[in-house]
Design a protein around this motif. Structure first.
Motif, PDB file in Angstrom:
ATOM      1  N   MET A  56       0.815  -1.212   0.000  1.00 23.35           N
ATOM      2  CA  MET A  56       0.000   0.000   0.000  1.00 23.35           C
ATOM      3  C   MET A  56       0.849   1.262   0.000  1.00 23.35           C
ATOM      4  O   MET A  56       0.498   2.259  -0.635  1.00 23.35           O
ATOM      5  CB  MET A  56      -0.940  -0.008   1.206  1.00 23.35           C
ATOM      6  N   GLU A  57       1.985   1.252   0.712  1.00 19.87           N
ATOM      7  CA  GLU A  57       2.841   2.439   0.726  1.00 19.87           C
ATOM      8  C   GLU A  57       3.335   2.769  -0.675  1.00 19.87           C
ATOM      9  O   GLU A  57       3.360   3.928  -1.086  1.00 19.87           O
ATOM     10  CB  GLU A  57       4.024   2.225   1.662  1.00 19.87           C
ATOM     11  N   MET A  59       1.848   1.869  -3.504  1.00 20.77           N
ATOM     12  CA  MET A  59       0.686   2.309  -4.275  1.00 20.77           C
ATOM     13  C   MET A  59       0.411   3.796  -4.040  1.00 20.77           C
ATOM     14  O   MET A  59       0.231   4.573  -4.993  1.00 20.77           O
ATOM     15  CB  MET A  59      -0.541   1.481  -3.878  1.00 20.77           C
ATOM     16  N   LEU A  60       0.350   4.188  -2.776  1.00 20.16           N
ATOM     17  CA  LEU A  60       0.033   5.582  -2.447  1.00 20.16           C
ATOM     18  C   LEU A  60       1.139   6.520  -2.921  1.00 20.16           C
ATOM     19  O   LEU A  60       0.866   7.647  -3.346  1.00 20.16           O
ATOM     20  CB  LEU A  60      -0.169   5.724  -0.942  1.00 20.16           C
ATOM     21  N   MET A  65      -4.864   4.200  -5.637  1.00 18.88           N
ATOM     22  CA  MET A  65      -5.726   3.712  -4.546  1.00 18.88           C
ATOM     23  C   MET A  65      -5.855   4.732  -3.409  1.00 18.88           C
ATOM     24  O   MET A  65      -6.165   4.367  -2.274  1.00 18.88           O
ATOM     25  CB  MET A  65      -5.200   2.372  -3.996  1.00 18.88           C
ATOM     26  N   ARG A  66      -5.671   6.011  -3.710  1.00 20.51           N
ATOM     27  CA  ARG A  66      -5.775   7.016  -2.654  1.00 20.51           C
ATOM     28  C   ARG A  66      -7.205   7.154  -2.151  1.00 20.51           C
ATOM     29  O   ARG A  66      -7.440   7.288  -0.946  1.00 20.51           O
ATOM     30  CB  ARG A  66      -5.267   8.366  -3.167  1.00 20.51           C
ATOM     31  N   ASP A  69      -7.970   4.331   0.092  1.00 20.41           N
ATOM     32  CA  ASP A  69      -7.267   4.501   1.359  1.00 20.41           C
ATOM     33  C   ASP A  69      -7.977   5.511   2.249  1.00 20.41           C
ATOM     34  O   ASP A  69      -8.129   5.292   3.459  1.00 20.41           O
ATOM     35  CB  ASP A  69      -5.831   4.953   1.084  1.00 20.41           C
TER      36      ASP A  69
END
Length: 320
Positions: A56-57, A59-60, A65-66, A69
């Motif tokens: 996820m880190e 990705m962001l 995917m913000r 999140d």
């Protein structure tokens, strides 16, 4: 233009599932696939796949995917309120996990289980039933955070989180994922995270990097990839799939080390055999076997272990 050679799959026997997960979490992978399924040269089914797989880190960091999140964080903040944590005005929920707090009153000590909540202002240990804040501290009062490895009554390693607060007072917390809690606190308070506490000397890093551990299992030993860290205080090894280290060996638990020939994922046909008090023989492998062997030998050499003809340190005889 010269035609590119077709891409052929390769197989590296040294790569384990833990290695793959580590790459996906730290770097990620992008898949582009166009596939047509034909029968008798007649195209029937088409598949067009575009996928990104990463932690996820990552990705962001790349802007993906913000929205998901943000929605998830909003849901978790509502969950925190339902669990009984009253957020202050403008306070934002960051994370929560099962955990506890060590109550120390004179000679009386006892672990009190609950839920550990981290917000952008506080660290809280909350008990749900009956609802009670058992311990809390403003983040601004935390001066140092250290993972602290100890052995439970059954001999298994357990990692706690030791906090040093204003005035020199300390607190000891447990958490379902103590490493993640330490990392979150380090991001909120840069520079607050200290080295791991193990019985022994100061935590100068002697060797650190990728290391394979041959884990004993009922169906037979299995090589697992992960990260090893050797300090004067001992050896810690953790797989990216595990919440806690599978190995946390204090320096006084290490008796000796030698190199032996054998199949290993390190690829050089050499295995490190580490003799310990608590676990007996522990087998390790690395791509830089000589470096790990040298550092382990420095730590375990008591000055009376002669080297054999192959250059390996002879293990000390077991105590009678």
């Amino acid at each position: 233009m010269a035609e590119r050679p077709p891409v052929k799959p390769t197989r590296d026997p040294r790569v384990t599932l833990d290695d793959l997960v580590e790459v996906l979490l730290n770097k990620g992978a992008v898949l582009h696939l166009d596939l047509i399924i034909s029968v008798a040269d007649i195209p029937l089914i088409g598949v067009s796949l575009r996928a990104a797989i990463a932690g996820m880190e990552t990705m962001l960091e790349h802007g993906m995917m913000r929205q998901w999140d943000e929605h998830t964080r909003a849901w978790v903040e509502g969950s925190a309120a339902r669990e009984g944590l009253d957020l202050r005005e403008g306070e934002r929920h960051v994370a929560q996990m099962h955990g506890g707090h060590l109550l120390e009153e004179g000679v009386y000590t006892a672990w009190r289980p609950g839920t550990v909540f981290l917000t952008d202002r506080r660290l809280v240990v909350l008990r749900r039933d009956p609802r009670e804040i058992m311990w809390q501290s403003d983040l601004s009062a935390i001066r140092e955070v250290r993972p602290e490895t100890e052995r439970s009554a059954g001999g298994a390693p357990r990692t706690r989180v030791r906090l040093t607060l204003d005035g020199g007072t300390t607190a000891l917390l447990s958490a379902a994922d103590p490493r993640a809690l330490c990392d979150l606190l380090d991001r909120a308070l840069p520079g607050v995270l200290g080295g791991e506490l193990l019985p022994g000397a100061a935590q100068q890093v002697l060797a650190e990097g990728h290391l394979w551990y041959q884990e004993p299992r009922r169906e037979g030993p299995l090589w697992r990839g992960g990260t090893g860290k050797l300090t004067p205080g001992g050896l810690v090894w953790k797989s990216p799939l595990d919440a806690r280290p599978a190995l946390a060996l204090p320096a006084d638990d290490l008796l000796g080390v030698r190199q032996t020939s054998g199949h290993s994922p390190g690829g050089d046909g050499t295995v490190l055999e580490l003799r310990t008090h608590s676990l007996g023989e522990v087998r390790l492998a690395a791509t830089d076997t000589a470096h790990w062997y040298e550092k382990l030998r420095e730590l375990t050499d008591r000055g009376d272990e002669p080297a054999d003809a192959a250059g390996a340190t002879a293990l000390p005889a077991p105590a009678r």
